[in-house]
Design a protein around this motif. Structure first.
Motif, short mmCIF file in Angstrom:
data_model
loop_
_atom_site.label_atom_id
_atom_site.label_comp_id
_atom_site.label_asym_id
_atom_site.label_seq_id
_atom_site.Cartn_x
_atom_site.Cartn_y
_atom_site.Cartn_z
N VAL A 70 40.46 -3.87 -2.03
CA VAL A 70 41.04 -5.08 -2.63
C VAL A 70 40.27 -6.29 -2.11
O VAL A 70 40.01 -6.40 -0.91
N LEU A 71 39.93 -7.18 -3.04
CA LEU A 71 39.35 -8.48 -2.70
C LEU A 71 40.31 -9.55 -3.18
O LEU A 71 40.56 -9.67 -4.37
N GLY A 72 40.87 -10.30 -2.25
CA GLY A 72 41.74 -11.41 -2.59
C GLY A 72 40.96 -12.71 -2.60
O GLY A 72 40.20 -12.99 -1.68
N ILE A 73 41.15 -13.49 -3.65
CA ILE A 73 40.47 -14.78 -3.79
C ILE A 73 41.51 -15.89 -3.74
O ILE A 73 42.46 -15.90 -4.53
N CYS A 74 41.36 -16.80 -2.79
CA CYS A 74 42.25 -17.95 -2.61
C CYS A 74 43.71 -17.47 -2.47
O CYS A 74 44.07 -16.92 -1.44
N THR A 107 28.39 -8.02 9.92
CA THR A 107 28.57 -6.62 9.53
C THR A 107 29.64 -6.46 8.46
O THR A 107 29.79 -5.36 7.92
N ASP A 108 30.35 -7.52 8.12
CA ASP A 108 31.38 -7.41 7.09
C ASP A 108 30.71 -7.06 5.77
O ASP A 108 29.76 -7.73 5.34
N PRO A 109 31.19 -6.01 5.07
CA PRO A 109 30.51 -5.57 3.86
C PRO A 109 30.63 -6.52 2.67
O PRO A 109 29.84 -6.43 1.73
N VAL A 110 31.56 -7.46 2.70
CA VAL A 110 31.74 -8.36 1.56
C VAL A 110 31.05 -9.71 1.77
O VAL A 110 30.38 -10.20 0.86
N PHE A 178 31.31 -6.46 -3.02
CA PHE A 178 32.60 -5.81 -3.23
C PHE A 178 32.45 -4.59 -4.15
O PHE A 178 33.05 -3.54 -3.90
N VAL A 179 31.65 -4.72 -5.18
CA VAL A 179 31.41 -3.56 -6.08
C VAL A 179 30.80 -2.42 -5.28
O VAL A 179 31.19 -1.25 -5.47
#
Length: 184
Positions: A70-74, A107-110, A178-179
């Motif tokens: 999950v990617l949360g935006i704002c 190192t964060d993948p996003v 993210f993909v």
């Protein structure tokens, strides 16, 4: 093909998130309303869009239990933090502005690939002031202590800024990263 659903929390830029992902090779994307029943969600990943109101997030809280990235935006970031034990408060800065964001975790993948810093378009009317357990602050700025956060063990990530708008310099990279997480 990697299937990603953009969950519409009725934000003004949600259609741009959908369009940006739709234009990427190897991505099957669909825009769904936040009232979609969790059992009807079939995806390799979810983007929780921004939106105007934490009280109008439909079933988004249940989507966090679906065991997909999950990617949360704002607002999506704030919802993740609020649901998982963090704290969200009104920001000191307020409305939309260009912000220089410092990447704290390469190192964060996003967001790690954006290091050491990037320029973004963000609203700080509300912001995360305390991280949920298991999360790492992955970016900050002079006006916001948590510009991004992530929990790589659960594949839950969030950004305070709007990577889908033209004012954000490396926004497409956030979606590409993210993909990649979703495709693993």
């Amino acid at each position: 093909m990697t299937r990603i659903l953009v969950v519409d929390n009725h934000g003004q830029f949600t259609h741009l998130e959908h369009r940006l992902l739709r234009d990427m090779d190897g991505v099957d994307v669909e825009l769904v309303d936040n009232t979609t029943p969790p059992e009807d969600i079939e995806a390799d990943g979810l983007v929780l869009s921004g939106g105007p109101d934490m009280d109008d997030v439909g079933n988004c809280r249940e989507y966090l239990d679906l065991d997909v990235p999950v990617l949360g935006i704002c607002l999506g970031l704030q919802l993740i933090a609020d649901e998982l034990g963090g704290r969200v408060e009104s920001g000191d800065y307020g409305g939309y502005a260009d912000v220089d964001v410092r990447i704290q975790d390469e190192t964060d993948p996003v967001v790690g690939s954006l290091a050491p810093e990037t320029r973004v378009w963000a609203s700080h009317a509300d912001e995360v002031v305390e991280l949920p357990e298991g999360f790492t602050r992955t970016a900050d700025s002079d006006i916001c202590g948590v510009e991004a956060m992530g929990d790589a063990d659960r594949d839950l990530y969030g950004v305070q800024w709007h990577p889908e708008v033209a004012h954000t310099e490396e926004g497409e990279a956030v979606f590409e990263n993210f993909v990649d997480v979703c495709a693993e």
